[in-house]
Design an enzyme around this catalytic site. Sequence first.
Site, PDB file in Angstrom:
ATOM      1  N   LYS A   1       0.830  -1.219   0.000  1.00 42.58           N
ATOM      2  CA  LYS A   1       0.000   0.000   0.000  1.00 42.58           C
ATOM      3  C   LYS A   1       0.860   1.263   0.000  1.00 42.58           C
ATOM      4  O   LYS A   1       0.644   2.174  -0.781  1.00 42.58           O
ATOM      5  CB  LYS A   1      -0.913   0.045   1.252  1.00 42.58           C
TER       6      LYS A   1
ATOM      7  N   ARG B   1      -9.253   1.343   8.606  1.00 35.73           N
ATOM      8  CA  ARG B   1      -8.874  -0.035   8.885  1.00 35.73           C
ATOM      9  C   ARG B   1      -9.983  -0.787   9.606  1.00 35.73           C
ATOM     10  O   ARG B   1      -9.817  -1.970   9.910  1.00 35.73           O
ATOM     11  CB  ARG B   1      -7.639  -0.051   9.769  1.00 35.73           C
TER      12      ARG B   1
ATOM     13  N   ARG C   1      11.517  -5.956   4.731  1.00 43.08           N
ATOM     14  CA  ARG C   1      11.239  -4.516   4.687  1.00 43.08           C
ATOM     15  C   ARG C   1      12.229  -3.762   5.560  1.00 43.08           C
ATOM     16  O   ARG C   1      12.529  -4.175   6.672  1.00 43.08           O
ATOM     17  CB  ARG C   1       9.807  -4.226   5.150  1.00 43.08           C
TER      18      ARG C   1
ATOM     19  N   ARG D   1      11.493  -2.555  11.257  1.00 40.20           N
ATOM     20  CA  ARG D   1      10.521  -2.072  12.241  1.00 40.20           C
ATOM     21  C   ARG D   1      10.252  -3.153  13.284  1.00 40.20           C
ATOM     22  O   ARG D   1      10.147  -4.323  12.937  1.00 40.20           O
ATOM     23  CB  ARG D   1       9.209  -1.729  11.519  1.00 40.20           C
TER      24      ARG D   1
ATOM     25  N   ARG E   1      -0.611  -9.275  13.341  1.00 42.89           N
ATOM     26  CA  ARG E   1      -1.204  -8.209  12.527  1.00 42.89           C
ATOM     27  C   ARG E   1      -2.055  -8.776  11.403  1.00 42.89           C
ATOM     28  O   ARG E   1      -3.072  -8.191  11.025  1.00 42.89           O
ATOM     29  CB  ARG E   1      -0.100  -7.307  11.968  1.00 42.89           C
TER      30      ARG E   1
HETATM   31  P1  ADP Z   1       1.547  -1.455   7.387  1.00 44.95           P
HETATM   32  O1  ADP Z   1       2.274  -0.502   6.462  1.00 44.95           O
HETATM   33  O2  ADP Z   1       2.356  -2.639   7.685  1.00 44.95           O
HETATM   34  O3  ADP Z   1       0.181  -1.790   6.913  1.00 44.95           O
HETATM   35  P2  ADP Z   1       1.127   0.860   9.028  1.00 44.95           P
HETATM   36  O4  ADP Z   1       2.398   1.583   8.962  1.00 44.95           O
HETATM   37  O5  ADP Z   1       0.020   1.319   8.155  1.00 44.95           O
HETATM   38  O6  ADP Z   1       1.408  -0.683   8.772  1.00 44.95           O
HETATM   39  O7  ADP Z   1       0.581   0.822  10.512  1.00 44.95           O
HETATM   40  C1  ADP Z   1       1.384   0.422  11.590  1.00 44.95           C
HETATM   41  C2  ADP Z   1       0.522   0.294  12.834  1.00 44.95           C
HETATM   42  O8  ADP Z   1      -0.072   1.552  13.146  1.00 44.95           O
HETATM   43  C3  ADP Z   1      -0.649  -0.663  12.709  1.00 44.95           C
HETATM   44  O9  ADP Z   1      -0.289  -2.008  12.977  1.00 44.95           O
HETATM   45  C4  ADP Z   1      -1.600  -0.098  13.775  1.00 44.95           C
HETATM   46  O10 ADP Z   1      -1.197  -0.465  15.089  1.00 44.95           O
HETATM   47  C5  ADP Z   1      -1.396   1.390  13.641  1.00 44.95           C
HETATM   48  N1  ADP Z   1      -2.352   2.005  12.700  1.00 44.95           N
HETATM   49  C6  ADP Z   1      -2.056   2.603  11.513  1.00 44.95           C
HETATM   50  N2  ADP Z   1      -3.183   3.059  10.919  1.00 44.95           N
HETATM   51  C7  ADP Z   1      -4.219   2.729  11.744  1.00 44.95           C
HETATM   52  C8  ADP Z   1      -5.637   2.899  11.681  1.00 44.95           C
HETATM   53  N3  ADP Z   1      -6.243   3.509  10.631  1.00 44.95           N
HETATM   54  N4  ADP Z   1      -6.365   2.417  12.709  1.00 44.95           N
HETATM   55  C9  ADP Z   1      -5.803   1.821  13.770  1.00 44.95           C
HETATM   56  N5  ADP Z   1      -4.478   1.617  13.879  1.00 44.95           N
HETATM   57  C10 ADP Z   1      -3.686   2.060  12.884  1.00 44.95           C
HETATM   58  P1  ADP Z   2       2.263  -1.785   3.228  1.00 49.68           P
HETATM   59  O1  ADP Z   2       2.278  -0.276   3.207  1.00 49.68           O
HETATM   60  O2  ADP Z   2       1.053  -2.374   2.575  1.00 49.68           O
HETATM   61  O3  ADP Z   2       2.488  -2.338   4.599  1.00 49.68           O
HETATM   62  P2  ADP Z   2       4.852  -1.586   1.856  1.00 49.68           P
HETATM   63  O4  ADP Z   2       4.580  -0.691   0.706  1.00 49.68           O
HETATM   64  O5  ADP Z   2       5.614  -1.019   3.007  1.00 49.68           O
HETATM   65  O6  ADP Z   2       3.485  -2.294   2.351  1.00 49.68           O
HETATM   66  O7  ADP Z   2       5.611  -2.886   1.301  1.00 49.68           O
HETATM   67  C1  ADP Z   2       6.033  -3.943   2.176  1.00 49.68           C
HETATM   68  C2  ADP Z   2       7.417  -4.421   1.755  1.00 49.68           C
HETATM   69  O8  ADP Z   2       7.318  -5.115   0.499  1.00 49.68           O
HETATM   70  C3  ADP Z   2       8.430  -3.304   1.531  1.00 49.68           C
HETATM   71  O9  ADP Z   2       9.700  -3.765   1.914  1.00 49.68           O
HETATM   72  C4  ADP Z   2       8.365  -3.043   0.021  1.00 49.68           C
HETATM   73  O10 ADP Z   2       9.594  -2.530  -0.481  1.00 49.68           O
HETATM   74  C5  ADP Z   2       8.057  -4.439  -0.526  1.00 49.68           C
HETATM   75  N1  ADP Z   2       7.182  -4.431  -1.718  1.00 49.68           N
HETATM   76  C6  ADP Z   2       6.150  -3.569  -1.987  1.00 49.68           C
HETATM   77  N2  ADP Z   2       5.541  -3.899  -3.155  1.00 49.68           N
HETATM   78  C7  ADP Z   2       6.187  -4.998  -3.629  1.00 49.68           C
HETATM   79  C8  ADP Z   2       6.017  -5.839  -4.803  1.00 49.68           C
HETATM   80  N3  ADP Z   2       5.065  -5.602  -5.709  1.00 49.68           N
HETATM   81  N4  ADP Z   2       6.864  -6.877  -4.941  1.00 49.68           N
HETATM   82  C9  ADP Z   2       7.830  -7.133  -4.012  1.00 49.68           C
HETATM   83  N5  ADP Z   2       8.034  -6.405  -2.903  1.00 49.68           N
HETATM   84  C10 ADP Z   2       7.228  -5.339  -2.700  1.00 49.68           C
END
Ligand code: ADP
Ligand code: ADP
Length: 214
Positions: free
Chosen positions: A13, A88, A127, A160, A171
Amino acid sequence: MKIIMLGAPGAGKGTQAKKIAEKYKIPHISTGDIFRANIKNGTELGKKAKTYMDQGLLVPDELVVDLVVDRVNQDDCKDGYVLDGFPRTIPQAEALDQALARLNQKVDYAINVEVPDENIVNRMSGRRACVGCGATYHIVFAPTQKEDVCDNCGGSLILRDDDKPETVQKRLGVYHEQTQPLIEYYTNAGILKEVDGTIDIEDVFREITNILGE
Ligand code: ADP
Ligand code: ADP
Ligand code: ZN
């Protein structure tokens, strides 16, 4: 253009939201980034959010909703934005819809980046996040030019805490229970778009630009 990114943790995302923001010149709003900035700055919100994030749990809706509603009401959001990591939960989605309805606005696209659970743990363990600017990389799929040094700002890279395998499993469970129902919510609203998140980053982005237009 008002866009929501949906998908499991690690689906890509953030990666795609950044590219959308750049191409369509709209702000990228990541609630995870906002919380991490608050944690780094030692704010009250940061302290509260951290206790949930460390456990792989969602931060309670009441700590998230007002924050996002205030943000999307700022001036730079008047031509649209891409929301990454929000909503979410169903109550968050309803609160966003209500806040937008008051302004006679609505979300245009909810883009679901599809990646099966089996792929997620690998993605997350590779990541790396920059401590300086928050940029995200992957040791195999999106490496930096110089090992462990951010291409953007020269900062150092970390895994992280919440990307360790135990927390990732937790998660994923939380995602299926609380976030996945949004797929049906936005299907019913007629704005859900699915993209395959398992293909290369650039190929995913091409699917997205096919949806959003050039
Ligand atoms: P990821 O990129 O792996 O999806 P995020 O960086 O978006 O994770 O979020 C990290 C953490 O921050 C989540 O696991 C949650 O604890 C919190 N968080 C982020 N956005 C929200 C939301 N909209 N509602 C509740 N918790 C959130
Ligand atoms: P999210 O915001 O959904 O948690 P991220 O954008 O942070 O996800 O991506 C999670 C991890 O996967 C990062 O290390 C990113 O560089 C990698 N990644 C993202 N998109 C792809 C893809 N299409 N193929 C392989 N790795 C990816
Ligand atoms: Zn950096």
